[in-house]
Motif scaffolding. Structure first.
Motif, PDB file in Angstrom:
ATOM      1  N   GLY A 317     -18.005   6.815   0.272  1.00 32.16           N
ATOM      2  CA  GLY A 317     -18.479   5.648  -0.455  1.00 32.16           C
ATOM      3  C   GLY A 317     -17.553   5.227  -1.582  1.00 32.16           C
ATOM      4  N   ASP A 318     -16.349   5.777  -1.623  1.00 24.73           N
ATOM      5  CA  ASP A 318     -15.371   5.488  -2.675  1.00 24.73           C
ATOM      6  C   ASP A 318     -14.670   4.165  -2.355  1.00 24.73           C
ATOM      7  OD1 ASP A 318     -13.175   5.482  -4.454  1.00 24.73           O
ATOM      8  OD2 ASP A 318     -13.058   7.664  -4.430  1.00 24.73           O
ATOM      9  N   ARG A 319     -14.786   3.195  -3.255  1.00 21.41           N
ATOM     10  CA  ARG A 319     -14.216   1.867  -3.041  1.00 21.41           C
ATOM     11  C   ARG A 319     -12.972   1.618  -3.880  1.00 21.41           C
ATOM     12  NH1 ARG A 319     -17.678  -1.780  -0.574  1.00 21.41           N
ATOM     13  NH2 ARG A 319     -16.714  -3.506  -1.715  1.00 21.41           N
ATOM     14  N   ARG A 320     -12.447   2.635  -4.517  1.00 23.73           N
ATOM     15  CA  ARG A 320     -11.264   2.445  -5.354  1.00 23.73           C
ATOM     16  C   ARG A 320     -10.023   2.137  -4.509  1.00 23.73           C
ATOM     17  NH1 ARG A 320     -12.196   7.786  -9.003  1.00 23.73           N
ATOM     18  NH2 ARG A 320     -12.679   8.579  -6.916  1.00 23.73           N
ATOM     19  N   ALA A 321      -9.011   1.592  -5.172  1.00 19.88           N
ATOM     20  CA  ALA A 321      -7.758   1.291  -4.484  1.00 19.88           C
ATOM     21  C   ALA A 321      -7.121   2.572  -3.964  1.00 19.88           C
ATOM     22  CB  ALA A 321      -6.795   0.568  -5.419  1.00 19.88           C
ATOM     23  N   ILE A 322      -6.486   2.483  -2.801  1.00 21.71           N
ATOM     24  CA  ILE A 322      -5.771   3.609  -2.206  1.00 21.71           C
ATOM     25  C   ILE A 322      -4.314   3.198  -2.044  1.00 21.71           C
ATOM     26  CG2 ILE A 322      -5.550   5.124  -0.207  1.00 21.71           C
ATOM     27  CD1 ILE A 322      -8.539   4.769   0.275  1.00 21.71           C
ATOM     28  N   LEU A 323      -3.410   4.030  -2.554  1.00 23.14           N
ATOM     29  CA  LEU A 323      -1.976   3.758  -2.494  1.00 23.14           C
ATOM     30  C   LEU A 323      -1.364   4.563  -1.365  1.00 23.14           C
ATOM     31  CD1 LEU A 323      -1.748   1.810  -4.793  1.00 23.14           C
ATOM     32  CD2 LEU A 323      -3.067   3.749  -5.615  1.00 23.14           C
ATOM     33  N   VAL A 324      -0.695   3.880  -0.449  1.00 22.47           N
ATOM     34  CA  VAL A 324      -0.159   4.502   0.754  1.00 22.47           C
ATOM     35  C   VAL A 324       1.359   4.334   0.759  1.00 22.47           C
ATOM     36  CG1 VAL A 324      -0.192   4.567   3.266  1.00 22.47           C
ATOM     37  CG2 VAL A 324      -2.285   4.023   2.008  1.00 22.47           C
ATOM     38  N   SER A 325       2.062   5.432   0.581  1.00 24.14           N
ATOM     39  CA  SER A 325       3.519   5.406   0.610  1.00 24.14           C
ATOM     40  C   SER A 325       4.014   5.128   2.023  1.00 24.14           C
ATOM     41  CB  SER A 325       4.063   6.752   0.130  1.00 24.14           C
ATOM     42  OG  SER A 325       5.466   6.807   0.277  1.00 24.14           O
ATOM     43  N   GLY A 326       5.238   4.640   2.100  1.00 27.11           N
ATOM     44  CA  GLY A 326       5.918   4.592   3.378  1.00 27.11           C
ATOM     45  C   GLY A 326       6.613   5.919   3.643  1.00 27.11           C
ATOM     46  N   TYR A 327       6.970   6.141   4.911  1.00 20.23           N
ATOM     47  CA  TYR A 327       7.740   7.327   5.278  1.00 20.23           C
ATOM     48  C   TYR A 327       9.212   7.054   4.993  1.00 20.23           C
ATOM     49  CZ  TYR A 327       9.095  11.482   7.917  1.00 20.23           C
ATOM     50  OH  TYR A 327       9.597  12.712   8.281  1.00 20.23           O
ATOM     51  N   VAL A 328       9.941   8.077   4.578  1.00 22.82           N
ATOM     52  CA  VAL A 328      11.333   7.917   4.207  1.00 22.82           C
ATOM     53  C   VAL A 328      12.155   7.355   5.375  1.00 22.82           C
ATOM     54  CG1 VAL A 328      11.938  10.304   4.845  1.00 22.82           C
ATOM     55  CG2 VAL A 328      13.245   9.103   3.063  1.00 22.82           C
ATOM     56  N   PRO A 329      13.052   6.389   5.127  1.00 24.42           N
ATOM     57  CA  PRO A 329      13.346   5.758   3.848  1.00 24.42           C
ATOM     58  C   PRO A 329      12.288   4.714   3.482  1.00 24.42           C
ATOM     59  CG  PRO A 329      14.703   4.764   5.548  1.00 24.42           C
ATOM     60  CD  PRO A 329      13.925   5.870   6.207  1.00 24.42           C
ATOM     61  N   MET A 330      11.814   4.782   2.227  1.00 25.46           N
ATOM     62  CA  MET A 330      10.709   3.930   1.838  1.00 25.46           C
ATOM     63  C   MET A 330      11.017   3.101   0.594  1.00 25.46           C
ATOM     64  SD  MET A 330       9.576   5.839  -0.971  1.00 25.46           S
ATOM     65  CE  MET A 330       7.841   5.593  -1.227  1.00 25.46           C
ATOM     66  N   GLY A 331      12.313   3.006   0.225  1.00 22.80           N
ATOM     67  CA  GLY A 331      12.694   2.110  -0.852  1.00 22.80           C
ATOM     68  C   GLY A 331      12.567   0.666  -0.412  1.00 22.80           C
ATOM     69  N   PRO A 332      12.464  -0.277  -1.347  1.00 27.76           N
ATOM     70  CA  PRO A 332      12.304  -1.689  -0.972  1.00 27.76           C
ATOM     71  C   PRO A 332      13.363  -2.210   0.003  1.00 27.76           C
ATOM     72  CG  PRO A 332      11.817  -1.407  -3.289  1.00 27.76           C
ATOM     73  CD  PRO A 332      12.343  -0.081  -2.803  1.00 27.76           C
ATOM     74  N   PRO A 333      14.666  -1.860  -0.150  1.00 25.59           N
ATOM     75  CA  PRO A 333      15.641  -2.393   0.806  1.00 25.59           C
ATOM     76  C   PRO A 333      15.418  -1.913   2.232  1.00 25.59           C
ATOM     77  CG  PRO A 333      16.741  -1.587  -1.173  1.00 25.59           C
ATOM     78  CD  PRO A 333      15.329  -1.101  -1.230  1.00 25.59           C
ATOM     79  N   SER A 334      14.832  -0.712   2.391  1.00 29.80           N
ATOM     80  CA  SER A 334      14.642  -0.129   3.719  1.00 29.80           C
ATOM     81  C   SER A 334      13.237  -0.318   4.258  1.00 29.80           C
ATOM     82  CB  SER A 334      14.950   1.384   3.675  1.00 29.80           C
ATOM     83  OG  SER A 334      16.230   1.632   3.176  1.00 29.80           O
ATOM     84  N   TRP A 335      12.374  -0.928   3.466  1.00 31.66           N
ATOM     85  CA  TRP A 335      10.975  -1.018   3.873  1.00 31.66           C
ATOM     86  C   TRP A 335      10.859  -1.802   5.190  1.00 31.66           C
ATOM     87  CZ3 TRP A 335       7.028   1.575   1.611  1.00 31.66           C
ATOM     88  CH2 TRP A 335       5.761   1.341   2.156  1.00 31.66           C
TER      89      TRP A 335
END
Length: 399
Positions: A317-335
């Protein structure tokens, strides 16, 4: 307004700002820079924001860091351009990092004045971080990393049998540290915690002593009016054992000894254990890089693990935001290389995909090369010096 009511109002605003893009987007902006390293950084952020728009997704920059020692003026120029781009897009950001760093650590935004535990001095990076602070549309702040110190990425003997001594090997910040950060305009902290310390056995109960320390930190943050993202600052492995018995046995998420459901089990327990109103987001796993497979196969393991963890949190029942990382490479240029499309299914639509931005050529944040060498390292053809930046599209806000 009474303090409790004010904090509640801030919490509602924070959830809205973190979980969805801008409600009133600015017009598109064309941002131009004057060298190739700045262009690489801004183009990378433009790539990440374009992926978010294509996928009707929201985003978060969980780490951004640059050094204050060698070539500091040049790197600060890159950071200034990058933050201008982040402002134009409308992304929440937590800079790397505040905490009890040693005096020679070059990327401490805030640190103790001496070797104590109280964060009370601003580093050179703070000027840029503070000039690009929170707005009604997005939150900004810093990482608090000391809760992840002395872990397996820096201490080969660390493990469940040798978790480190609290107050000596790792710590959480003092009440006055949170007050200091709030006075500098920080509104959001990404608080690092460690899997092995909080759950000394996969699928086992949470350690009540460590949980009490985390809860105390959350109380301090709330009393200072700060919002918190709980950051599980592991990398996809789990150090089992260690101590007098010898080095720990490293388990990799996705193998039979540490199945992906182990992460879901951790968050099923942790979600209910950190019900302080200051906590507005749960960061599933920091920089998943040490999974049971590499490349796209590893990304698929991570996609499954992340979805299972989201499902476990929502089942509470938790409605808080969930932050999901990308898998490496996960920097903005490689996203997008590892994740062509968004993959999380969230019934309450409060997932933000998390990227980390470092400006050196490999995105590692080590900054081994001189700035002149970094300029020479930019691949050909170089990125355009002018980038069109489109604010995130408006979405339905659910609270």
């Amino acid at each position: 307004m009474r303090k409790s009511a004010a904090l509640l109002a801030v919490g509602v605003l924070i959830v809205a700002a973190l979980a969805v893009p801008l409600q009133n987007p600015r017009p598109e902006r064309v941002l131009c820079v004057d060298d190739d390293v700045k262009a690489r950084a801004v183009a990378g952020l433009a790539n990440f924001s374009a992926w978010l728009r294509r996928n009707h997704a929201t985003g978060f920059i969980g780490e951004i860091g640059w050094p204050s020692d060698k070539d500091a003026a040049q790197w600060s120029g890159v950071a200034e351009a990058w933050y201008e781009a982040a402002d134009a897009v409308g992304l929440p950001v937590t800079a790397w990092a505040a905490g009890t760093w040693p005096a020679n650590y070059p990327m401490a935004v805030y640190r103790p004045v001496a070797h104590g535990l109280q964060v009370d001095v601003a580093g050179p990076q703070a000027r840029i971080v503070e000039n690009h602070g929170s707005t009604p549309g997005y939150l900004r702040g810093v990482n608090l990393a000391a809760g992840s110190f002395a872990a397996s990425d820096s201490n080969g003997g660390f493990g469940t049998g040798n978790p480190g001594h609290y107050g000596q090997d790792y710590t959480y910040e003092t009440p006055s540290s949170y007050t200091f950060l709030a006075g500098r305009g920080v509104r959001l902290v990404r608080l690092a915690v460690n899997w092995e310390r909080l759950q000394p056995r996969p699928f086992g109960p949470l350690d009540q002593a460590e949980l009490a320390r985390v809860r105390a930190a959350l109380r301090h943050a709330r009393e200072a009016g700060l919002a918190v993202i709980i950051d599980l600052h592991n990398y996809g492995d789990y150090a089992l054992g260690g101590g007098p018995q010898g080095p720990p046995r490293m388990l990799r998420l996705g193998e039979f000894r540490l199945p992906t459901t182990a992460l879901a089990d951790f968050w099923r327990r942790m979600s209910t254990a950190v019900d302080n109103p200051a906590v507005i987001g749960l960061g599933l796993l920091n920089e998943p890089t040490r999974l049971a497979a590499d490349g796209r196969a590893g990304a698929l393991i991570w996609e499954r693990a992340a979805q299972e963890a989201v499902d476990a949190i929502r089942a509470n029942g938790d409605r808080r935001a969930i932050l999901v990382s990308g898998y490496v490479p996960m920097g903005p240029p490689s996203w997008g290389e590892m994740h062509p499309t968004a993959w999380i299914r969230d019934p309450v639509h409060r997932v933000a995909y998390e990227s980390h931005a470092y400006f050196d050529h490999d995105g590692s944040g080590h900054y081994w090369m001189t700035y002149a060498d970094e300029l020479r390292s930019v691949t050909w053809p170089p990125p355009a010096h002018c980038q069109r930046l489109t604010p995130l599209a408006r979405q339905v806000l659910t609270t």
